[in-house]
Design a protein around this motif. Structure first.
Motif, PDB file in Angstrom:
ATOM      1  N   PHE A   1       0.814  -1.220   0.000  1.00 25.11           N
ATOM      2  CA  PHE A   1       0.000   0.000   0.000  1.00 25.11           C
ATOM      3  C   PHE A   1       0.851   1.276   0.000  1.00 25.11           C
ATOM      4  CE2 PHE A   1      -3.028   2.920   2.383  1.00 25.11           C
ATOM      5  CZ  PHE A   1      -3.725   3.266   1.234  1.00 25.11           C
ATOM      6  N   PRO A   2       1.985   1.323   0.721  1.00 27.97           N
ATOM      7  CA  PRO A   2       2.818   2.527   0.644  1.00 27.97           C
ATOM      8  C   PRO A   2       3.243   2.883  -0.780  1.00 27.97           C
ATOM      9  CG  PRO A   2       3.535   1.172   2.468  1.00 27.97           C
ATOM     10  CD  PRO A   2       2.517   0.362   1.713  1.00 27.97           C
ATOM     11  N   ALA A   3       3.428   1.859  -1.618  1.00 25.49           N
ATOM     12  CA  ALA A   3       3.838   2.119  -3.001  1.00 25.49           C
ATOM     13  C   ALA A   3       2.752   2.881  -3.757  1.00 25.49           C
ATOM     14  CB  ALA A   3       4.167   0.806  -3.705  1.00 25.49           C
ATOM     15  N   ILE A   4       1.490   2.567  -3.472  1.00 23.21           N
ATOM     16  CA  ILE A   4       0.385   3.280  -4.119  1.00 23.21           C
ATOM     17  C   ILE A   4       0.370   4.740  -3.672  1.00 23.21           C
ATOM     18  CG2 ILE A   4      -2.136   3.473  -4.266  1.00 23.21           C
ATOM     19  CD1 ILE A   4      -2.246   0.414  -4.042  1.00 23.21           C
ATOM     20  N   LEU A   5       0.482   4.957  -2.355  1.00 24.52           N
ATOM     21  CA  LEU A   5       0.482   6.326  -1.847  1.00 24.52           C
ATOM     22  C   LEU A   5       1.670   7.105  -2.400  1.00 24.52           C
ATOM     23  CD1 LEU A   5      -0.526   5.764   1.896  1.00 24.52           C
ATOM     24  CD2 LEU A   5      -1.996   6.313  -0.066  1.00 24.52           C
ATOM     25  N   GLU A   6       2.816   6.439  -2.504  1.00 25.44           N
ATOM     26  CA  GLU A   6       4.001   7.115  -3.042  1.00 25.44           C
ATOM     27  C   GLU A   6       3.827   7.451  -4.516  1.00 25.44           C
ATOM     28  OE1 GLU A   6       8.881   6.654  -3.178  1.00 25.44           O
ATOM     29  OE2 GLU A   6       7.647   5.055  -2.309  1.00 25.44           O
ATOM     30  N   GLN A   7       3.201   6.552  -5.274  1.00 26.06           N
ATOM     31  CA  GLN A   7       2.935   6.840  -6.690  1.00 26.06           C
ATOM     32  C   GLN A   7       2.073   8.085  -6.839  1.00 26.06           C
ATOM     33  OE1 GLN A   7       1.644   2.660  -7.822  1.00 26.06           O
ATOM     34  NE2 GLN A   7       2.482   3.333  -9.777  1.00 26.06           N
ATOM     35  N   LEU A   8       1.041   8.186  -6.020  1.00 28.21           N
ATOM     36  CA  LEU A   8       0.155   9.350  -6.082  1.00 28.21           C
ATOM     37  C   LEU A   8       0.902  10.619  -5.668  1.00 28.21           C
ATOM     38  CD1 LEU A   8      -2.984   7.699  -4.473  1.00 28.21           C
ATOM     39  CD2 LEU A   8      -2.836   8.504  -6.836  1.00 28.21           C
ATOM     40  N   TRP A   9       1.636  10.520  -4.565  1.00 27.63           N
ATOM     41  CA  TRP A   9       2.321  11.680  -3.994  1.00 27.63           C
ATOM     42  C   TRP A   9       3.403  12.221  -4.927  1.00 27.63           C
ATOM     43  CZ3 TRP A   9       1.037  14.129   0.535  1.00 27.63           C
ATOM     44  CH2 TRP A   9       1.964  15.058   1.063  1.00 27.63           C
ATOM     45  N   THR A  10       4.135  11.310  -5.586  1.00 29.37           N
ATOM     46  CA  THR A  10       5.281  11.720  -6.406  1.00 29.37           C
ATOM     47  C   THR A  10       4.973  11.741  -7.895  1.00 29.37           C
ATOM     48  OG1 THR A  10       6.144   9.451  -6.575  1.00 29.37           O
ATOM     49  CG2 THR A  10       6.882  10.778  -4.689  1.00 29.37           C
ATOM     50  N   SER A  11       3.742  11.465  -8.274  1.00 28.41           N
ATOM     51  CA  SER A  11       3.386  11.474  -9.694  1.00 28.41           C
ATOM     52  C   SER A  11       3.813  12.782 -10.352  1.00 28.41           C
ATOM     53  CB  SER A  11       1.871  11.308  -9.862  1.00 28.41           C
ATOM     54  OG  SER A  11       1.479  11.616 -11.190  1.00 28.41           O
ATOM     55  N   PRO A  12       4.507  12.706 -11.493  1.00 31.80           N
ATOM     56  CA  PRO A  12       4.889  13.942 -12.181  1.00 31.80           C
ATOM     57  C   PRO A  12       3.685  14.679 -12.766  1.00 31.80           C
ATOM     58  CG  PRO A  12       5.421  12.030 -13.519  1.00 31.80           C
ATOM     59  CD  PRO A  12       4.993  11.505 -12.189  1.00 31.80           C
ATOM     60  N   LYS A  13       2.574  13.979 -12.886  1.00 32.60           N
ATOM     61  CA  LYS A  13       1.330  14.597 -13.359  1.00 32.60           C
ATOM     62  C   LYS A  13       0.462  14.927 -12.152  1.00 32.60           C
ATOM     63  CE  LYS A  13       3.059  12.810 -17.126  1.00 32.60           C
ATOM     64  NZ  LYS A  13       2.403  11.873 -18.040  1.00 32.60           N
ATOM     65  N   PRO A  14      -0.155  16.103 -12.106  1.00 30.64           N
ATOM     66  CA  PRO A  14      -1.071  16.403 -11.003  1.00 30.64           C
ATOM     67  C   PRO A  14      -2.191  15.372 -10.926  1.00 30.64           C
ATOM     68  CG  PRO A  14      -0.627  18.370 -12.320  1.00 30.64           C
ATOM     69  CD  PRO A  14      -0.058  17.210 -13.072  1.00 30.64           C
ATOM     70  N   VAL A  15      -2.543  14.976  -9.710  1.00 30.80           N
ATOM     71  CA  VAL A  15      -3.600  13.984  -9.510  1.00 30.80           C
ATOM     72  C   VAL A  15      -4.760  14.632  -8.757  1.00 30.80           C
ATOM     73  CG1 VAL A  15      -4.199  11.710  -8.613  1.00 30.80           C
ATOM     74  CG2 VAL A  15      -1.848  12.164  -9.366  1.00 30.80           C
ATOM     75  N   VAL A  16      -5.958  14.483  -9.313  1.00 26.98           N
ATOM     76  CA  VAL A  16      -7.171  15.045  -8.721  1.00 26.98           C
ATOM     77  C   VAL A  16      -8.061  13.898  -8.268  1.00 26.98           C
ATOM     78  CG1 VAL A  16      -9.218  16.467  -9.128  1.00 26.98           C
ATOM     79  CG2 VAL A  16      -7.059  17.053 -10.247  1.00 26.98           C
ATOM     80  N   ALA A  17      -8.425  13.882  -6.985  1.00 21.52           N
ATOM     81  CA  ALA A  17      -9.362  12.881  -6.468  1.00 21.52           C
ATOM     82  C   ALA A  17     -10.771  13.450  -6.546  1.00 21.52           C
ATOM     83  CB  ALA A  17      -9.024  12.516  -5.032  1.00 21.52           C
ATOM     84  N   ALA A  18     -11.696  12.637  -7.068  1.00 22.87           N
ATOM     85  CA  ALA A  18     -13.096  13.053  -7.194  1.00 22.87           C
ATOM     86  C   ALA A  18     -13.966  12.077  -6.430  1.00 22.87           C
ATOM     87  CB  ALA A  18     -13.497  13.090  -8.665  1.00 22.87           C
ATOM     88  N   LEU A  19     -14.536  12.540  -5.311  1.00 24.34           N
ATOM     89  CA  LEU A  19     -15.305  11.671  -4.427  1.00 24.34           C
ATOM     90  C   LEU A  19     -16.783  12.039  -4.456  1.00 24.34           C
ATOM     91  CD1 LEU A  19     -12.352  12.181  -3.074  1.00 24.34           C
ATOM     92  CD2 LEU A  19     -13.363  11.102  -1.085  1.00 24.34           C
ATOM     93  N   ASN A  20     -17.592  11.050  -4.823  1.00 24.37           N
ATOM     94  CA  ASN A  20     -19.035  11.223  -4.720  1.00 24.37           C
ATOM     95  C   ASN A  20     -19.600  10.459  -3.532  1.00 24.37           C
ATOM     96  OD1 ASN A  20     -19.975  12.875  -7.096  1.00 24.37           O
ATOM     97  ND2 ASN A  20     -18.727  11.340  -8.151  1.00 24.37           N
ATOM     98  N   GLY A  21     -18.709   9.991  -2.657  1.00 23.02           N
ATOM     99  CA  GLY A  21     -19.141   9.238  -1.497  1.00 23.02           C
ATOM    100  C   GLY A  21     -18.047   9.157  -0.462  1.00 23.02           C
ATOM    101  N   PRO A  22     -18.244   8.385   0.599  1.00 20.84           N
ATOM    102  CA  PRO A  22     -17.348   8.360   1.745  1.00 20.84           C
ATOM    103  C   PRO A  22     -15.971   7.755   1.445  1.00 20.84           C
ATOM    104  CG  PRO A  22     -19.503   7.406   2.263  1.00 20.84           C
ATOM    105  CD  PRO A  22     -19.440   7.539   0.792  1.00 20.84           C
ATOM    106  N   ALA A  23     -15.025   8.083   2.319  1.00 13.92           N
ATOM    107  CA  ALA A  23     -13.711   7.444   2.338  1.00 13.92           C
ATOM    108  C   ALA A  23     -13.391   7.094   3.778  1.00 13.92           C
ATOM    109  CB  ALA A  23     -12.646   8.371   1.758  1.00 13.92           C
TER     110      ALA A  23
END
Length: 256
Positions: A83-105
């Motif tokens: 799971f840390p690898a996923i968070l690191e991919q998102l955090w360090t992605s060279p492309k901006p990442v936008v999360a779109a939530l229509n429900g809970p997390a």
């Protein structure tokens, strides 16, 4: 062969990654984690992708780790290790990442929200760090969550596991927007992000995340070098020329 749980689509430079496992509230099962990592890698390597949008089907954005898979697993064998690898991919992605939530997390899902550069949620969405209530620690997600949250609220919410709404999530730094028009707000942000030069966006993300020296002179020298490199680089010169010629820069996606 199992049906795909994470979908990938690119349109006008925007890569949309969709969690599609509503039967378990988009829990982070081994299959979902694997497919999410693959799609994030694809987006990062694709020069045609300018922005990544992470969204979902069903009423829940992400409920955290798949507890059915974790039941009976030994320490270090519950999927936590990857799971840390996923968070690191998102955090360090060279492309901006936008999360779109229509429900809970919940739990790990909140860690994903925090790892994205921009996070937008429906006003009715709710959040919780529910780990302590099932006897575990929100350790891995703290890496991405704590830089976002105000310290006092982090202590309260991590220790109590209390559910909080989107408006409070925005107030404490977890969200950029709580809205009744998630799609419209996502489009507003992606349109703005697409105006930025790819190299400049990647370098700006890296700058925002790096630790600063306490030596002010060194910090200014490093930032001057970074600034000069981009002013004199191809993107900087193209951007300046486009501004002077009152036209869009070459990297701005064409209209449909």
């Amino acid at each position: 062969m199992a049906d795909e749980l994470v979908h990938y689509e690119v349109r006008r430079g925007i890569a949309t990654i969709t969690l599609d496992s509503p039967h378990n509230r988009n829990a982070l099962s081994s299959q979902l984690r694997r497919e999410l990592r693959e799609h994030l890698s694809t987006a990062a390597k694709d020069d045609g992708v300018r922005v990544v949008v992470l969204t979902h089907t069903g009423p829940v954005f992400c409920s955290g780790m798949d507890l059915k898979e974790a039941a009976g697993a030994s320490a270090g064998d519950q999927g936590v290790n990857e799971f840390p690898a996923i968070l690191e991919q998102l955090w360090t992605s060279p492309k901006p990442v936008v999360a779109a939530l229509n429900g809970p997390a919940r739990a790990g899902g909140v860690g994903i929200v925090a790892a994205c550069d921009i996070s937008i949620a429906d006003v009715k969405a709710t959040f919780a760090f529910s780990e302590v209530r099932i006897g575990v620690v929100p350790a891995v997600i703290s890496v991405t969550v704590l830089p976002r949250l105000l310290p006092r609220q982090a202590h309260e919410l991590f220790l109590t596991g209390e559910t909080f709404d989107a408006q409070r999530a925005k107030e404490i730094g977890l969200l950029n927007a709580a809205t009744d028009d998630v799609e419209g707000e996502v489009r507003r942000y992606t349109d703005m992000l697409a105006l930025g030069a790819p190299g400049a966006l990647a370098a700006t993300k890296q700058m925002l995340q790096q630790e600063r020296s306490t030596n002010l002179g060194k910090v200014f020298a490093d930032m001057l070098e970074l600034s000069a490199r981009h002013f004199g680089g191809p993107e900087g010169q193209e951007g300046i020329t486009a501004f002077r010629e009152k036209r869009k820069a070459s990297w701005v996606p064409a209209e449909d």
